[in-house]
Design a protein around this motif. Structure first.
Motif, mmCIF file in Angstrom:
data_model
loop_
_atom_site.group_PDB
_atom_site.id
_atom_site.type_symbol
_atom_site.label_atom_id
_atom_site.label_comp_id
_atom_site.label_asym_id
_atom_site.label_seq_id
_atom_site.Cartn_x
_atom_site.Cartn_y
_atom_site.Cartn_z
ATOM 1 N N ASN A 1 44.324 41.700 45.290
ATOM 2 C CA ASN A 1 44.073 42.760 44.307
ATOM 3 C C ASN A 1 45.151 43.838 44.369
ATOM 4 O O ASN A 1 45.551 44.388 43.344
ATOM 5 N N VAL A 2 45.612 44.131 45.569
ATOM 6 C CA VAL A 2 46.633 45.180 45.724
ATOM 7 C C VAL A 2 47.940 44.741 45.064
ATOM 8 O O VAL A 2 48.727 45.574 44.601
ATOM 9 N N MET A 3 48.147 43.434 44.964
ATOM 10 C CA MET A 3 49.315 42.943 44.223
ATOM 11 C C MET A 3 49.201 43.358 42.753
ATOM 12 O O MET A 3 50.200 43.721 42.120
ATOM 13 N N LEU A 4 47.972 43.325 42.222
ATOM 14 C CA LEU A 4 47.747 43.780 40.840
ATOM 15 C C LEU A 4 47.929 45.302 40.736
ATOM 16 O O LEU A 4 48.442 45.809 39.731
ATOM 17 N N TYR A 5 47.516 46.020 41.787
ATOM 18 C CA TYR A 5 47.750 47.468 41.832
ATOM 19 C C TYR A 5 49.250 47.747 41.711
ATOM 20 O O TYR A 5 49.681 48.640 40.986
ATOM 21 N N ALA A 6 50.032 46.989 42.483
ATOM 22 C CA ALA A 6 51.486 47.207 42.521
ATOM 23 C C ALA A 6 52.090 47.041 41.122
ATOM 24 O O ALA A 6 52.912 47.860 40.689
ATOM 25 N N ASP A 7 51.646 46.011 40.401
ATOM 26 C CA ASP A 7 52.159 45.781 39.043
ATOM 27 C C ASP A 7 51.748 46.914 38.095
ATOM 28 O O ASP A 7 52.562 47.379 37.293
ATOM 29 N N ALA A 8 50.483 47.323 38.185
ATOM 30 C CA ALA A 8 49.990 48.376 37.292
ATOM 31 C C ALA A 8 50.734 49.690 37.546
ATOM 32 O O ALA A 8 51.110 50.404 36.608
ATOM 33 N N ILE A 9 50.973 49.987 38.823
ATOM 34 C CA ILE A 9 51.656 51.237 39.172
ATOM 35 C C ILE A 9 53.122 51.176 38.742
ATOM 36 O O ILE A 9 53.662 52.143 38.194
ATOM 37 N N ALA A 10 53.768 50.028 38.965
ATOM 38 C CA ALA A 10 55.171 49.880 38.554
ATOM 39 C C ALA A 10 55.306 50.073 37.042
ATOM 40 O O ALA A 10 56.225 50.756 36.566
ATOM 41 N N ALA A 11 54.365 49.502 36.275
ATOM 42 C CA ALA A 11 54.416 49.634 34.810
ATOM 43 C C ALA A 11 54.199 51.091 34.396
ATOM 44 O O ALA A 11 54.877 51.595 33.487
ATOM 45 N N GLY A 12 53.271 51.764 35.062
ATOM 46 C CA GLY A 12 52.992 53.164 34.734
ATOM 47 C C GLY A 12 54.171 54.073 35.053
ATOM 48 O O GLY A 12 54.564 54.917 34.233
ATOM 49 N N LEU A 13 54.762 53.870 36.235
ATOM 50 C CA LEU A 13 55.907 54.707 36.628
ATOM 51 C C LEU A 13 57.086 54.454 35.689
ATOM 52 O O LEU A 13 57.848 55.373 35.358
ATOM 53 N N HIS B 1 26.839 54.498 40.144
ATOM 54 C CA HIS B 1 28.068 53.763 40.433
ATOM 55 C C HIS B 1 28.202 52.541 39.554
ATOM 56 O O HIS B 1 29.118 51.762 39.712
ATOM 57 N N GLY B 2 27.224 52.341 38.672
ATOM 58 C CA GLY B 2 27.248 51.132 37.878
ATOM 59 C C GLY B 2 26.971 49.939 38.765
ATOM 60 O O GLY B 2 26.491 50.081 39.888
ATOM 61 N N SER B 3 27.300 48.773 38.278
ATOM 62 C CA SER B 3 26.963 47.576 39.038
ATOM 63 C C SER B 3 28.206 46.925 39.619
ATOM 64 O O SER B 3 28.183 45.812 40.079
ATOM 65 N N VAL B 4 29.317 47.673 39.603
ATOM 66 C CA VAL B 4 30.593 47.119 40.050
ATOM 67 C C VAL B 4 31.009 47.746 41.384
ATOM 68 O O VAL B 4 30.858 48.939 41.597
ATOM 69 N N ASP B 5 31.496 46.892 42.289
ATOM 70 C CA ASP B 5 31.991 47.379 43.580
ATOM 71 C C ASP B 5 33.424 47.901 43.386
ATOM 72 O O ASP B 5 34.303 47.140 42.992
ATOM 73 N N PRO B 6 33.673 49.188 43.672
ATOM 74 C CA PRO B 6 35.012 49.737 43.392
ATOM 75 C C PRO B 6 36.051 49.500 44.499
ATOM 76 O O PRO B 6 37.221 49.761 44.291
ATOM 77 N N HIS B 7 35.637 48.994 45.685
ATOM 78 C CA HIS B 7 36.547 48.954 46.844
ATOM 79 C C HIS B 7 37.506 47.760 46.808
ATOM 80 O O HIS B 7 37.632 47.011 47.781
ATOM 81 N N ALA B 8 38.200 47.601 45.678
ATOM 82 C CA ALA B 8 38.976 46.383 45.431
ATOM 83 C C ALA B 8 40.174 46.204 46.369
ATOM 84 O O ALA B 8 40.678 45.097 46.538
ATOM 85 N N TRP B 9 40.640 47.284 46.991
ATOM 86 C CA TRP B 9 41.859 47.222 47.815
ATOM 87 C C TRP B 9 41.672 46.425 49.100
ATOM 88 O O TRP B 9 42.644 46.125 49.788
ATOM 89 N N HIS B 10 40.435 46.065 49.447
ATOM 90 C CA HIS B 10 40.245 45.301 50.680
ATOM 91 C C HIS B 10 40.532 43.807 50.509
ATOM 92 O O HIS B 10 40.229 43.010 51.397
ATOM 93 N N ASN B 11 41.142 43.452 49.389
ATOM 94 C CA ASN B 11 41.709 42.117 49.195
ATOM 95 C C ASN B 11 43.176 42.319 48.779
ATOM 96 O O ASN B 11 43.438 42.859 47.703
ATOM 97 N N PRO B 12 44.126 41.900 49.628
ATOM 98 C CA PRO B 12 45.546 42.144 49.311
ATOM 99 C C PRO B 12 45.977 41.522 47.981
ATOM 100 O O PRO B 12 46.920 41.997 47.350
#
Ligand SMILES: [Zn+2]
Length: 295
Positions: free
Chosen positions: A134-146, A121-132
């Motif tokens: 971070n989810v704001m960054l998800y929203a931007d990345a998804i909007a740009a991709g779509l 798993h490497g040394s990075v924790d992947p469960h980033a969505w448990h901080n809202p």
């Protein structure tokens, strides 16, 4: 003849407004993508509600789903270890959106807990969505991709992302205020696997977990014994079960350490029990359960 003509009229607008076919890796990312995409996208989730994305094995049908998608949304940070092989198998030529691309990753803590984890798993924790935040960054990345996949709807995606981020900001402010009212010494809980590092870091909560960072890891007898000692010493208030994980180890642990059951936390999947049907519900439910046990 007339029937055919009517049928053609009914079909034409549907074709003109074809939705962007999107595949999301798991239920939480699928929900966020639907929030941003609205009715301009058709989102399929590979790993569904209450299912464990750590141990997912794509079926031939899953591979076909991905092959016919235009956009593939994943969380990233190594969470979907099966992703590279699957995109190759599907011959996927579309756009892959890594929702967590701009998240500041947390290092995995408590190295000792996943010593038997055969998976890298490497040394990075992947469960980033448990901080809202971070989810704001998800929203931007998804909007740009779509927007890349459907440029005509770019404005709409941006507006929907902005509205969703407003809700996330409110949620975060509420959680911060609630946790701040609990003394730090009481902000300690026991759960199955280390899925809540980002929640812990954001709101200063101490999570103890026998299973390490992935549900694939088997906790060793030594690790369990050590954890029982630790739970007693730190006076952990409650033990929480996860919606997609095996309860047995945790039940035993809680009993041996004399810790009260605090209820259920939603970690890596939405649920079909009505409590975590969306990310916003999932987060609110987790915070409410944690607060109930700490107070
Ligand atoms: Zn996990």
């Amino acid at each position: 003849m007339r029937k055919l003509f009517v049928a053609a009229l009914l079909l034409t607008p549907a074709l003109a407004m074809a939705k962007v076919p999107v595949v999301a890796s798991f239920s939480i990312v699928a929900d966020i993508t639907r929030e941003i995409g609205g009715d301009k996208v058709e989102v399929l989730s590979l790993v569904g509600a209450d299912q464990d994305a750590h141990v997912f094995q794509p079926s031939p049908a899953d591979v076909r789903k991905l092959a016919s998608a235009k956009v593939f949304v994943v969380s990233g940070l190594g969470f979907e270890g099966w992703m590279p092989r699957m995109t190759r198998a599907a011959g996927f030529k579309g756009l892959t959106v890594v929702a967590a691309a701009r998240v500041k990753p947390l290092a995995v803590q408590e190295e000792g807990h996943h010593e038997n984890d055969g998976h890298d798993h490497g040394s990075v924790d992947p469960h980033a969505w448990h901080n809202p935040q971070n989810v704001m960054l998800y929203a931007d990345a998804i909007a740009a991709g779509l927007a890349k996949a459907d440029p005509a709807s770019a404005d709409e995606f941006r507006q929907r992302a902005a509205a969703y981020k407003g809700k996330l900001k409110e949620l975060d402010a509420w959680a911060a205020q609630q946790f701040a009212s609990v003394p730090a010494a009481r902000r300690k809980v026991l759960t199955s696997h280390e899925a809540f590092g980002y929640l812990a870091a954001r709101y200063q909560i101490r999570f103890l977990a026998p299973q390490g960072i992935s549900t694939e890891a088997e906790a060793s007898a030594k690790a369990v014994a050590r954890l029982i000692q630790q739970v007693k010493k730190e006076q952990v208030k409650a033990v929480f079960f996860e919606n997609m994980a095996d309860k047995r180890l945790l039940q035993q642990l809680g009993k041996e350490a004399g810790v009260n059951p605090g209820g259920k936390l939603y970690a890596d999947a939405l649920s079909s029990d009505g409590k975590a049907g969306s990310y916003l519900q999932l987060f609110r439910s987790n915070v409410t359960s944690l607060l109930g046990a700490m107070r």
